[in-house]
Scaffold this active site. Structure first.
Site, PDB file in Angstrom:
ATOM      1  N   LYS A   1     -30.156   6.433  -4.379  1.00  0.00           N
ATOM      2  CA  LYS A   1     -31.499   5.931  -4.086  1.00  0.00           C
ATOM      3  C   LYS A   1     -32.457   7.053  -3.683  1.00  0.00           C
ATOM      4  O   LYS A   1     -32.036   8.140  -3.303  1.00  0.00           O
ATOM      5  CB  LYS A   1     -31.418   4.831  -3.028  1.00  0.00           C
ATOM      6  CG  LYS A   1     -30.807   3.566  -3.649  1.00  0.00           C
ATOM      7  CD  LYS A   1     -30.883   2.359  -2.796  1.00  0.00           C
ATOM      8  CE  LYS A   1     -30.307   1.187  -3.610  1.00  0.00           C
ATOM      9  NZ  LYS A   1     -30.080  -0.001  -2.803  1.00  0.00           N
TER      10      LYS A   1
ATOM     11  N   ARG B   1     -21.554  -0.167  -2.437  1.00  0.00           N
ATOM     12  CA  ARG B   1     -21.933  -0.475  -3.828  1.00  0.00           C
ATOM     13  C   ARG B   1     -22.350   0.835  -4.479  1.00  0.00           C
ATOM     14  O   ARG B   1     -23.358   1.418  -4.077  1.00  0.00           O
ATOM     15  CB  ARG B   1     -23.074  -1.498  -3.820  1.00  0.00           C
ATOM     16  CG  ARG B   1     -23.560  -1.918  -5.189  1.00  0.00           C
ATOM     17  CD  ARG B   1     -24.706  -2.909  -5.053  1.00  0.00           C
ATOM     18  NE  ARG B   1     -25.213  -3.318  -6.350  1.00  0.00           N
ATOM     19  CZ  ARG B   1     -26.074  -2.606  -7.068  1.00  0.00           C
ATOM     20  NH1 ARG B   1     -26.550  -1.470  -6.619  1.00  0.00           N
ATOM     21  NH2 ARG B   1     -26.474  -3.039  -8.254  1.00  0.00           N
TER      22      ARG B   1
END
Ligand code: HH2
Length: 286
Positions: free
Chosen positions: A230, A265
């Site tokens: 991210k 994840r």
């Protein structure tokens, strides 16, 4: 041991009086399988069913406990997709993976997509809108499916436009606890709680949530953290391209595991499992 309860058969889960309980030691890995042309990191790489299945096989062999199949990108600024388009992407992959020895999760915020995915072989629903739509709660309960409840401020299209919180940790964790209670009261058998790193959060919000994780992992529900590649990792680590952010992703996810996360994840399943196993061995000696 961490665990998640279902009221439907799930690969690797043990049948008990209250349903099928999936149990695992330490921090497990959920592998990301984006069947999208536009995901921020792996968009277009697994867009055909053949490519998706090849990637699923790699992640399964590497030791993923869950595969999370998504047909709609939720990156900041993403435009919404119709349910029909999303289903056209995820259903062929779910049907092909049905029967594989791995838990199948569908990453969607649309009840129509979740319903069809559960019928096609998904075992659980990963809802980045945190079961905001009561229909999502109802259908998970009816199907006996576990749900991942993630916190998102606003919607992907606009969520990064000046997100503000008074106390991000209290607000996000409070929201997750409320949603969990609502889901359980409605009959959803098991829930994973996820602070939603990067979803309507600035750098300091992401850091506060990760630093404060103990307050969430100390509760009754298992916690999932998804920071893989991210933007904030790019900022902190000086990695402009998402594909270059696996080292920083490992640092965040090892921190999350040390602070009690039950699942992470991730895009790179093999690297994460290697790092998590080494960390678990180091801690076992303590
Ligand atoms: N992050 C993304 C998508 N789904 N689900 C959960 N539970 N937690 C997350 O942090 C999370 C999620 C965004 O990442 P990715 O799937 O890699 O990208 P895109 O949304 O562009 O497909």
């Amino acid at each position: 041991m961490n665990g998640l309860l279902f009221r439907r058969p799930v690969p690797g889960a043990e049948r008990g009086p209250d349903g099928w309980r999936l149990r695992w030691p330490g921090c497990a890995v959920m592998g990301i399988l984006n069947v999208t042309p536009d995901s921020f990191s792996d968009g277009g790489r697994h867009a055909t069913p053949e490519q998706a299945l090849a990637q699923a096989k790699l992640m399964l062999e590497a030791g993923a406990l869950v595969l999370d199949i998504g047909g709609e990108s939720t990156r900041p600024g993403a435009q919404p997709l119709s349910a029909a388009e999303e289903l056209g992407r995820v259903l062929p992959v779910l049907r092909a993976l049905s029967g594989w020895p791995v838990v199948l999760s569908v990453d969607t915020l649309k009840p129509e997509v979740a319903q069809a995915a559960l019928t096609a072989g998904a075992h659980m629903v990963n809802d980045v809108s945190g079961l905001r739509d009561p229909e999502m709660v109802r259908l998970c309960a009816e199907a006996g499916a576990a749900a991942c409840i993630m916190h998102m401020r606003g919607e992907p299209r606009s969520m990064q436009e000046r997100p503000e919180y008074e106390d991000v940790v209290a607000e996000v964790f409070g929201y997750l606890r409320t949603q969990s209670q609502t889901a359980r009261a409605a009959g959803v058998p098991g829930v994973l709680l996820d602070p939603g790193i990067g979803f309507g959060k600035r750098l300091e919000h992401n850091l506060a949530l990760l630093r404060g994780l103990d307050a969430l992992t100390g509760g009754p529900d298992p916690v999932l953290v998804g920071a893989s590649r991210k933007g904030f990792i790019g900022v902190l680590g000086g990695a402009e391209r998402a594909a270059d952010r696996d080292p920083g992703s490992l640092a965040v996810h090892l921190h999350a595991a040390r602070h009690g996360a039950a699942m992470v994840r991730v895009h790179d399943v093999a690297a994460h499992l290697q790092a998590l196993r080494v960390q678990a061995a180091l801690e076992a000696g303590g």
